[in-house]
Enzyme design. Sequence first.
Site, mmCIF file in Angstrom:
data_model
loop_
_atom_site.group_PDB
_atom_site.id
_atom_site.type_symbol
_atom_site.label_atom_id
_atom_site.label_comp_id
_atom_site.label_asym_id
_atom_site.label_seq_id
_atom_site.Cartn_x
_atom_site.Cartn_y
_atom_site.Cartn_z
ATOM 1 C CB SER A 241 8.934 0.598 4.884
ATOM 2 O OG SER A 241 7.695 0.001 5.185
ATOM 3 C CD GLU A 262 17.629 -3.293 13.343
ATOM 4 O OE1 GLU A 262 18.018 -2.254 12.764
ATOM 5 O OE2 GLU A 262 18.145 -3.709 14.389
ATOM 6 C CB SER A 453 26.626 -5.188 7.823
ATOM 7 O OG SER A 453 25.728 -4.206 7.385
ATOM 8 C CD GLU A 470 17.522 -7.532 13.816
ATOM 9 O OE1 GLU A 470 17.949 -7.210 12.693
ATOM 10 O OE2 GLU A 470 16.473 -8.173 13.985
HETATM 11 P P1 NAP Z 1 8.060 -3.310 3.845
HETATM 12 O O1 NAP Z 1 7.147 -3.021 2.724
HETATM 13 O O2 NAP Z 1 7.887 -2.537 5.097
HETATM 14 O O3 NAP Z 1 7.929 -4.869 4.113
HETATM 15 C C1 NAP Z 1 8.702 -5.530 5.081
HETATM 16 C C2 NAP Z 1 7.945 -6.744 5.567
HETATM 17 O O4 NAP Z 1 6.756 -6.310 6.217
HETATM 18 C C3 NAP Z 1 7.513 -7.690 4.464
HETATM 19 O O5 NAP Z 1 7.563 -9.001 4.947
HETATM 20 C C4 NAP Z 1 6.080 -7.262 4.238
HETATM 21 O O6 NAP Z 1 5.260 -8.239 3.678
HETATM 22 C C5 NAP Z 1 5.650 -6.975 5.645
HETATM 23 N N1 NAP Z 1 4.470 -6.137 5.738
HETATM 24 C C6 NAP Z 1 4.037 -5.180 4.888
HETATM 25 N N2 NAP Z 1 2.893 -4.639 5.342
HETATM 26 C C7 NAP Z 1 2.583 -5.276 6.489
HETATM 27 C C8 NAP Z 1 1.518 -5.182 7.429
HETATM 28 N N3 NAP Z 1 0.534 -4.306 7.278
HETATM 29 N N4 NAP Z 1 1.521 -5.994 8.493
HETATM 30 C C9 NAP Z 1 2.523 -6.895 8.681
HETATM 31 N N5 NAP Z 1 3.547 -7.046 7.825
HETATM 32 C C10 NAP Z 1 3.591 -6.235 6.749
HETATM 33 O O7 NAP Z 1 9.569 -3.097 3.453
HETATM 34 P P2 NAP Z 1 10.342 -3.699 2.210
HETATM 35 O O8 NAP Z 1 9.966 -2.909 1.002
HETATM 36 O O9 NAP Z 1 10.175 -5.186 2.149
HETATM 37 O O10 NAP Z 1 11.847 -3.443 2.641
HETATM 38 C C11 NAP Z 1 12.472 -2.250 2.407
HETATM 39 C C12 NAP Z 1 12.538 -1.421 3.677
HETATM 40 O O11 NAP Z 1 13.185 -2.172 4.698
HETATM 41 C C13 NAP Z 1 13.371 -0.184 3.510
HETATM 42 O O12 NAP Z 1 12.745 0.913 4.114
HETATM 43 C C14 NAP Z 1 14.658 -0.519 4.241
HETATM 44 O O13 NAP Z 1 15.357 0.593 4.718
HETATM 45 C C15 NAP Z 1 14.156 -1.375 5.329
HETATM 46 N N6 NAP Z 1 15.250 -2.207 5.851
HETATM 47 C C16 NAP Z 1 15.758 -1.898 7.068
HETATM 48 C C17 NAP Z 1 16.812 -2.628 7.577
HETATM 49 C C18 NAP Z 1 17.370 -2.284 8.908
HETATM 50 O O14 NAP Z 1 18.028 -3.152 9.476
HETATM 51 N N7 NAP Z 1 17.157 -1.109 9.451
HETATM 52 C C19 NAP Z 1 17.333 -3.701 6.852
HETATM 53 C C20 NAP Z 1 16.793 -3.999 5.605
HETATM 54 C C21 NAP Z 1 15.734 -3.234 5.124
HETATM 55 P P3 NAP Z 1 5.002 -8.261 2.085
HETATM 56 O O15 NAP Z 1 6.214 -8.788 1.509
HETATM 57 O O16 NAP Z 1 3.829 -9.131 1.910
HETATM 58 O O17 NAP Z 1 4.716 -6.839 1.665
#
Ligand code: NAP
Length: 493
Positions: A241, A262, A453, A470
Amino acid sequence: MGIPAHREAELLAQVPTGLLIDGEWRDAAGGATFDVEDPSTGKVLLSIADASTEDGALAMDAAAAAQESWARTAPRERGEILRRAFELVTERAEDFALLMTLEMGKPLAESRGEVTYGAEFLRWFSEEAVRVSGRYSTSPDGKSRLLVTKKPVGPCLLITPWNFPLAMATRKIAPAVAAGCTMVLKPAKLTPLTSQLFAAVMMEAGLPAGVLNVVSTTLAGDVTGPILKDPRLRKVSFTGSTAVGQGLIRDAAHNVLRTSMELGGNAPFLVFADAHLDKAVDGAMAAKLRNMGEACTAANRFIVQDTVADEFAERFAARVGAMTTGRGTEDETKVGPLIDAKSRDKVHSLVTDALDGGARALVGGAPEEGPGYFYQPTVLKDVAPDARILKEEIFGPVAPIVTFSTEDEAVALANNTEFGLVSYVFTSDLNRGLRIGEKLESGMLGLNAGVVSNAAAPFGGVKQSGLGREGGAEGIEEYLYTQYTGIADPYAG
Ligand code: NAP
């Protein structure tokens, strides 16, 4: 018909449950574990080691210790390891597909597609490993020579999300391996099992101890925070996110780390009156419902020319309404559950806000009865311009439709977001498509295509959707730095 329960149990028994540190699978310090659930039933699939700050530090030590010798290995050797990993993942495609369906929920057919896509990064970067080059040239005044070479950036921290458990890992690990970097991978706590199994495959493919270390954890910040502050770390690559990415960029400033981000998206899907409507609907189905809408590339706003809006909406809603929800292991399932209750509730709050603001649900519009976190595939028409659903990432199987009358209006609506990952444009007029593409603020564009993709293409966004690319020829550059050597005039004596 579906997958027999014993097949699921046999597969889960093959997933390593420890932390991978310096080539060994270990228990977490203190023996902590956490449960990984199936989002279609809420039942526990497996308990695995839960890394602590101390385990993160050990993983960082292993990555730092392995860096020098790993950087010196022959590019061909690194390429061959990736090629073997490609073969192994392909041989075990059904295992990886089922594991992703179990821990993430997507239908098996989509998981198989992700295995193909995810494995392709291994093959692509096995080929790129031997294509890193530099240059030797004469300075403009002729008095010296310029030698430019590329070197691995060094130990990397890789953080991945839950929505594409295999592809998000291979998209980072494969270029890092190809470039000669060591790494610490922290997978998402909701879907770590695919990374655990993939790491075992990388070891089987011949990756030396310490090159890839995996610290699955429920304590993301506690584990990654100290690693980001470690002066031996050189890079952080994150997919997730925008909010978490912004925090990591702030943390990365401490040691001025290279960053690849990303982040989130809010993709516009533009349909012009001259578009082939059946193809536009096919594209809309792929761009919206793939991965239950839980993709950063998911179409978030359907922006349709007013003269064809009713017809497009009617045909699209008919297709969406025919999608069967269910457990991803069942043959008839087309749309699986959302990842957890929080995600399902967020999707429903966006839909409720839109309906309260005057939108009409042509199909769907509500969560489904449990167990599992299912949401009805939904199409919303007449969505008010200030509805939250047009501004926030939906991450669910919900398609809001708004209309436009002129090309300028379409572009203004499309660019009216702080995100800029991907845009989709459907038109039969190629000049129009290219013209609109030049005006759209996004890192990627699907022209009459609902999926962009591709391992051979540079994936990434602009604005708050991220930094860096990427895949493609650009992907390996993110893991290399440029070194320049100034050489005195060889004729000067
Ligand atoms: P997220 O909550 O941001 O989590 C992503 C990763 O970050 C997880 O491994 C999470 O661990 C970790 N994380 C969370 N808080 C953290 C912190 N304070 N310090 C270090 N790491 C931390 O996102 P998500 O809900 O898993 O994924 C959905 C998001 O990813 C969406 O916004 C989507 O658009 C984005 N996304 C982007 C792409 C791209 O290529 N642009 C591709 C796929 C997804 P935990 O699992 O322990 O929370």
